[in-house]
Enzyme design. Structure first.
Site, PDB file in Angstrom:
ATOM      1  N   CYS A 417       0.820  -1.230   0.000  1.00 26.88           N
ATOM      2  CA  CYS A 417       0.000   0.000   0.000  1.00 26.88           C
ATOM      3  C   CYS A 417       0.846   1.270   0.000  1.00 26.88           C
ATOM      4  O   CYS A 417       0.350   2.338   0.377  1.00 26.88           O
ATOM      5  CB  CYS A 417      -0.980   0.025   1.168  1.00 26.88           C
ATOM      6  SG  CYS A 417      -2.346  -1.117   0.971  1.00 26.88           S
ATOM      7  N   VAL A 418       2.098   1.172  -0.366  1.00 24.12           N
ATOM      8  CA  VAL A 418       2.889   2.390  -0.581  1.00 24.12           C
ATOM      9  C   VAL A 418       3.319   2.434  -2.053  1.00 24.12           C
ATOM     10  O   VAL A 418       4.468   2.761  -2.384  1.00 24.12           O
ATOM     11  CB  VAL A 418       4.107   2.505   0.360  1.00 24.12           C
ATOM     12  CG1 VAL A 418       3.665   2.916   1.746  1.00 24.12           C
ATOM     13  CG2 VAL A 418       4.891   1.204   0.407  1.00 24.12           C
TER      14      VAL A 418
END
Lengths: 470, 165
Positions: A417-418
């Site tokens: 999720c980055v």
């Protein structure tokens, strides 16, 4: 732009004699084995066996395991007072019936515990959410931003602290009629991914209305020091803005105090600290919560309604639409008590440092042109997180697959999720998507780390031998 | 199943050996400009997040360039994608869309690029997925609707170059 890989030189994978940078200094001793064993006995999942072997759970950054005391708390709700709560912050001391009265005792205690954990001055500053993502969405939707306002973050915000702000930007573009309007800006981190206060301070402008930061990185474990957050809060307050802190990866691992940090909103998740799945918290300064427009509305958020209008409750009730996860609240209180009283942040910190230092000492020497570690060299700056990267997804996949099949090792692969940060730093090198993260918590052991490190070593030393059965 | 020898050799020599901290095979690097079309297929491990994305740069007459982006887990997918984009580069959209991914005989150029002697079935399946990906990227560029990827047969130990197959 600086490239954020790790330290040191590297040789060819499989070259055992390649010069490796000296490993970092020895860590503090891990907790006594008997202490860890005693803690582990509280976790039913650790007693499971597959193929005669126990689980080796190294995915704690995503979600931790739960101790019996939390599971029992969840069951208590369903067995003893499985009814709807409510009446929050309305001053009611006596509710309708037997079960509701009993539930209310737990509800109040849970909200107080969730606030006390982060130094909140009042339980009314605590809003229950499903997770940090929802908490941050409530803020991003509720703040009354105007075209010309700016939202600032680092280049490495979790999608939960990026996408809600990109949506806010989209809404402001639509309102302004300017499709090119830039609302969200970001500042760079160091070459190794660590936080740079000067860059962050310099990025704050008179138009900054929101500084939305992740306190600790789920990618490499780096943490923004408290003094730095305080300095940023002071600066953003001076220009009339607010500081929103995504503390999903910090509250489970260290003492966080909203007054010390000077932040205005803070989000954390209970399922990352032995609590029930799908329980999170939004904390906000009460005066700011009162100014925040409600995001999801409906039952239980209102004081009264008519055919043409609505009066909302005061916070936190106006943000908690519909019936809530009351079992989750009871479990949350149990988890907070377990983490702070039974285990303790000192124990968590010491064990994570010992384990990550050991993992780093095992894996750092393996770094080569096809395998390296992300983040700062010093494990003390990476919490309980160790993330590996490779240009070869097949190598990363082989580690994960062999770990799962042979030793029940559970880790996490991907972009965590980055995506935006990894794309920005590593797309041009072709390695943005091939990452594997091992994250420890207080119940993990050196032996578990060694099992995982042995598998990594085996694959990295002869990667082409491990690509079958994909 | 085991990775076939042609796939293993191609992967080791043409892809893995060219990967490093500061470089990757050119087909696996992004464009310096926005692509004119893109599409993804879920072929490498059968769903989930194992998605291979293809981007193209071109116009109605020629595909100037094609690239691959993915956290590729499967060596055969790396190999197939690399070969298919090499084939597609410089060809016309019409030529690319004319190939039927379900007709193994039409995949011959890909097998030839891998190894003229052995046409392994693990490569066949990934060629099919990669071809669909590139074709859908072309359709995206052309403003045409993409087609859903067919369910291709699971790979076996079959050798498509063996006349006794």
């Amino acid at each position: 732009m600086a490239v954020g890989w790790l330290w040191g030189g590297w040789g060819d994978c499989g070259d055992l004699h390649a010069p490796a940078r000296a490993a970092v200094s020895l860590a503090p001793m891990t907790l006594a084995a008997r202490d860890i064993l005693e803690l582990r006995e509280a976790f039913p999942a650790l007693a499971r066996r597959r193929n005669g072997k126990p689980p080796i759970y190294l995915n704690n950054t995503c979600m931790t395991l739960r101790p019996r005391v939390v599971i029992d708390a969840l069951r208590r709700y369903y067995e003893e007072f499985p009814t709807c709560g409510g009446g929050r912050s309305e001053g009611a001391q006596k509710l309708d019936n037997w079960f509701q009265d009993e539930l209310r005792v737990y509800e109040v205690a849970a909200r107080e515990a969730a606030g006390r954990l982060i130094g909140a001055s009042s339980a009314d500053e605590v809003v229950w959410t499903r997770n940090s993502s929802e908490a941050l969405n409530i803020v991003a939707h509720g703040l009354r931003l105007e075209p010309g306002d700016e939202i600032l973050g680092s280049e490495r915000e979790h999608n939960s602290n990026l996408v809600p702000w990109l949506e806010a930007e989209r809404r402001l573009r639509e309102r302004s009629g300017d499709p090119e309007l830039v609302v969200r800006r970001f500042f760079e981190l160091d070459a190794d991914g660590d936080f740079d206060l000067e860059r962050a301070l310099a990025a704050i402008t008179p138009n900054t209305r929101v500084l939305a930061l992740g306190h600790a990185s789920n990618l490499d474990g780096t943490v923004i020091p408290a003094a730095a957050i305080r300095a940023l809060a002071d600066r953003v307050h001076a220009v009339g803005g607010v500081l929103v802190l995504d503390a999903a990866q910090s509250v489970p691992h260290r003492r966080v105090d909203v007054e010390e940090l000077g932040v205005d909103f803070l989000a954390y998740s209970l399922h990352k600290m032995c609590g029930p799945s799908g329980m999170g918290v939004l904390w906000g300064r009460y005066a700011l919560l009162e100014q925040l427009d409600p995001f999801i509305v409906g039952g239980d958020t209102i004081a009264d309604t008519w055919q043409d209008r609505v009066d909302y409750k005061r916070p936190p009730g106006r943000f908690e639409a519909g019936l809530q996860d009351y079992a989750g609240m009871v479990g949350a209180a149990a988890a907070i008590d377990y983490i702070t009283e039974t285990v303790g942040y000192d124990t968590i910190r010491a064990q994570e440092l010992a384990l990550n230092t050991h993992l780093t000492e095992r894996l750092a020497p393996l770094q080569c042109d096809h395998f390296w570690l992300l983040g700062p060299e010093d494990p003390a700056r990476r919490g309980g997180v160790l993330t590996m990267s490779s240009p070869s997804g097949a190598l990363i996949n082989a580690i994960e697959r062999i770990g799962d099949e042979e030793a029940n090792v559970m880790v996490r692969r991907g972009m965590f999720c980055v995506n935006a940060y990894l794309h920005r730093r590593f797309d041009r090198l072709g390695s943005s998507k091939n990452n594997l993260r091992a994250s420890v918590y207080f119940y993990n052991t050196l032996e578990e780390c060694d099992v995982f490190a042995d598998i990594v070593e085996r694959v990295v030393k002869s990667p082409l031998d491990h690509f079958d059965d994909e | 199943m085991a990775v076939s020898n042609p796939v293993r050799r191609y992967y080791a020599e043409e892809i893995f050996a060219r990967m490093g901290r500061e470089t990757a095979p050119a087909n696996f690097l992004p464009f310096d400009e926005p692509p004119t079309g893109k599409a993804a297929v879920e072929g490498c491990l059968g769903g989930g997040k194992n998605i291979t994305e293809f981007t193209v740069l071109g116009d109605a007459t020629v595909l100037r360039d094609v690239r691959i982006s993915c956290g590729l887990c499967n060596p055969a997918m790396y190999v197939a994608a690399d070969i298919v984009v090499d084939w597609a580069r410089g060809r016309s959209p019409v030529e690319i869309l004319a190939v039927d991914p379900l007709d193994v005989a039409q995949l011959a150029p890909f097998f030839q690029a891998l190894d003229p002697r052995v046409w392994p079935d693990d490569a066949r399946e990934k060629f099919q997925y990669a071809l669909v990906g590139v074709q859908n990227a072309v359709r995206d560029q052309q403003g045409e609707p993409m087609i859903p990827s067919p369910e291709f047969d699971e790979p076996t130990a079959k050798d498509w170059a063996d006349p006794d197959r």
